[in-house]
Design an enzyme around this catalytic site. Structure first.
Site, PDB file in Angstrom:
ATOM      1  N   HIS A 272      65.449  57.194  37.402  1.00  0.00           N
ATOM      2  CA  HIS A 272      65.181  58.175  38.500  1.00  0.00           C
ATOM      3  C   HIS A 272      63.701  58.205  38.953  1.00  0.00           C
ATOM      4  O   HIS A 272      63.301  59.074  39.866  1.00  0.00           O
ATOM      5  CB  HIS A 272      65.782  59.507  38.212  1.00  0.00           C
ATOM      6  CG  HIS A 272      65.017  60.011  37.103  1.00  0.00           C
ATOM      7  ND1 HIS A 272      65.054  59.411  35.671  1.00  0.00           N
ATOM      8  CD2 HIS A 272      64.198  60.990  36.654  1.00  0.00           C
ATOM      9  CE1 HIS A 272      64.308  59.814  34.801  1.00  0.00           C
ATOM     10  NE2 HIS A 272      63.823  60.839  35.313  1.00  0.00           N
ATOM     11  N   CYS A 273      62.813  57.383  38.320  1.00  0.00           N
ATOM     12  CA  CYS A 273      61.494  57.465  38.577  1.00  0.00           C
ATOM     13  C   CYS A 273      60.876  56.316  39.067  1.00  0.00           C
ATOM     14  O   CYS A 273      60.257  56.059  40.010  1.00  0.00           O
ATOM     15  CB  CYS A 273      60.690  58.109  37.045  1.00  0.00           C
ATOM     16  SG  CYS A 273      60.969  59.870  36.812  1.00  0.00           S
ATOM     17  N   ILE A 274      60.880  55.156  38.077  1.00  0.00           N
ATOM     18  CA  ILE A 274      59.943  53.943  38.414  1.00  0.00           C
ATOM     19  C   ILE A 274      60.073  53.171  39.669  1.00  0.00           C
ATOM     20  O   ILE A 274      59.334  52.870  40.317  1.00  0.00           O
ATOM     21  CB  ILE A 274      59.850  53.185  37.226  1.00  0.00           C
ATOM     22  CG1 ILE A 274      59.395  53.740  35.923  1.00  0.00           C
ATOM     23  CG2 ILE A 274      58.848  51.833  37.284  1.00  0.00           C
ATOM     24  CD1 ILE A 274      59.365  52.950  34.527  1.00  0.00           C
ATOM     25  N   ASP A 277      58.906  56.420  42.550  1.00  0.00           N
ATOM     26  CA  ASP A 277      58.074  57.187  42.521  1.00  0.00           C
ATOM     27  C   ASP A 277      56.718  56.598  43.558  1.00  0.00           C
ATOM     28  O   ASP A 277      56.135  57.104  44.141  1.00  0.00           O
ATOM     29  CB  ASP A 277      57.463  57.605  41.198  1.00  0.00           C
ATOM     30  CG  ASP A 277      58.432  58.473  40.540  1.00  0.00           C
ATOM     31  OD1 ASP A 277      59.416  58.798  41.392  1.00  0.00           O
ATOM     32  OD2 ASP A 277      58.072  58.823  39.390  1.00  0.00           O
TER      33      ASP A 277
END
Length: 436
Positions: A272-274, A277
């Site tokens: 859900h991030c890398i 973002d």
């Protein structure tokens, strides 16, 4: 102006904590507050999650039902989809998704819709914290005006902070309790209350000068990883042409006791991030006339990895006189990282889509994801198959996409005609093994 009543309510653990969004970030945070002695209201629109929590059950693999049941038995945990109860909370923490749109632009719809759902029920004397990863300026430009439009003065009537989540699902060494918490406030009184709140449940709280600094901190953490993974992914494509084993090279370089941190290549980025973002920052940077070439290049490299793996699979099948079309291909692991049940943005799913589009007959095995989950972009009517010798022997190709500990790797290698290893799990060479 500091609200001393709210401060004292938090310090005495008499405050009611509202957690909005009970997923991979919200659920562990909710449990941590309950375990620290707070009464917690959990808000979510998923009635199935609410029912499970109120029955003391977990719906996330790495968060045991025993832990949820223990929190439930305290009587301090209640989940609900009734947003009118927001008024009961002294502090509200937003843990909702911030995905990308179809053109890699920030999708703040979950954040904005949540704020719009909350504002009719807010009252004076509440603390509001956003934890969702986002671009610098979101808290001040999107949330603050919506609160002020209701006649609430930030720093006097209601208190606003940004504190980015730092969950690492499946990491047994670092949990909500011992991962330092970054907090930035809209005003000094907001910051003081935010630091006080998180200090009750986290070992170390790190205040920063503004919500923008806190938002940027989260992006830096993940962009740092994305860029370094992009570097080793690009090196993988170079060393592959040279006949050099990139994993051997990284392991050797990692013996240097200073100046080097190992990052490992893979089939692409997941979670859900890398994968998401960096695009939040590149989008926002354009507002200031800045083109983030370095970050975007890393994104391009990482995004291209599933295609690169597919080409390796095609080459390996061709060498064995087979075409991708009609080949039976088994994907091992569709979670985005080992030993978790989270398949968000998983490159394994992208591999499934690409290979199926080329005519392959796709199946998957993942002990943590028994049924292929509902997704916005992908749809497969599949269930996880059990890894057995006869199943493996029927496959034209087995792709190791996520290296779960539960897999029997010796069985896989011994009974498969072709194994394509995208994670570097098999360090030694084998006739039926292709490293990708």
């Amino acid at each position: 102006m500091l609200n001393t009543k709210l401060l004292e309510t938090i310090q005495s653990k008499q405050a009611i904590i509202g957690i909005v969004g009970l997923g991979y970030v919200g659920l562990p945070l909710m449990l941590r507050f309950v375990e620290s002695g707070f009464n917690v209201l959990g808000f979510d629109i998923d009635t199935k999650k609410i029912e499970q929590l109120n029955n003391g059950q977990s719906y996330i693999k790495h968060i045991g039902t025993d832990r949820v049941a223990s929190a439930h038995q305290t009587g301090r945990l209640l989940a609900t989809d009734d947003f009118t109860r927001v008024r009961e909370a002294d502090a509200l923490i937003l843990c909702v998704p911030t995905p990308l749109g179809t053109h890699h632009e920030p999708d703040l719809s979950f954040v904005i819709n949540t704020i719009n759902s909350l504002t009719p029920h807010l009252r004076r004397g509440q603390l509001l914290s956003l934890e969702s990863t986002t671009y610098p300026g979101t808290t001040e430009e999107e949330i603050r005006p919506r609160l002020e439009s209701k006649g609430l003065t930030i720093g006097e009537d209601i208190f606003l902070v940004y504190s980015p989540e730092r969950e690492d699902p499946g990491n047994k060494n670092f949990t909500t309790h011992n991962i330092p918490k970054i907090v930035g406030g809209s005003t000094s009184s907001c910051l003081e209350l935010g630091v006080t709140l998180y200090s009750q449940v986290v070992e170390k709280v790190v205040p920063v000068s503004s919500t923008q600094a806190a938002e940027m901190t989260k992006l830096l953490e993940n962009i740092y990883r994305a860029v370094n993974i992009g570097l080793v992914n690009e090196l993988k494509t170079v060393t592959d042409r040279m006949g050099i084993n990139i994993w051997e090279v990284i392991d050797a370089a990692a013996t240097k006791p200073f100046g080097f941190t190992p990052f490992y290549p893979g089939p692409g980025l997941g979670g859900h991030c890398i994968p998401i973002d960096p695009f939040y920052l590149t989008w926002k940077a354009r507002e200031y006339g800045v083109h983030t070439r370095f970050i975007e290049l890393a994104g391009e490299v990482n995004t291209a990895m599933p295609e690169w793996v597919v080409n390796k699979v095609m080459d390996a099948l061709n060498e064995r006189g087979k075409a991708v079309k009609g080949s039976k291909i088994l994907i091992l692991g569709i979670a985005y990282k080992k030993n978790v049940d989270d398949s968000r943005e998983s490159p394994a799913v992208e591999l499934m889509e690409l290979l199926q589009a080329k005519g392959a007959i796709i199946s998957y095995s993942d002990p943590h994801v028994p049924v292929f989950p509902k997704k916005r972009r992908y749809h497969f009517e599949l269930e996880s198959v059990e890894i057995k010798a006869d199943i493996l022997s029927q496959m034209d190709c087995v792709i190791l996409a996520t290296e779960h500990d539960a897999f029997n790797y010796e069985l896989i290698l011994e009974n498969s005609d072709l194994v394509v290893d995208t994670r570097g799990f098999y360090r030694e060479d084998h006739e039926n093994l292709v490293k990708a």
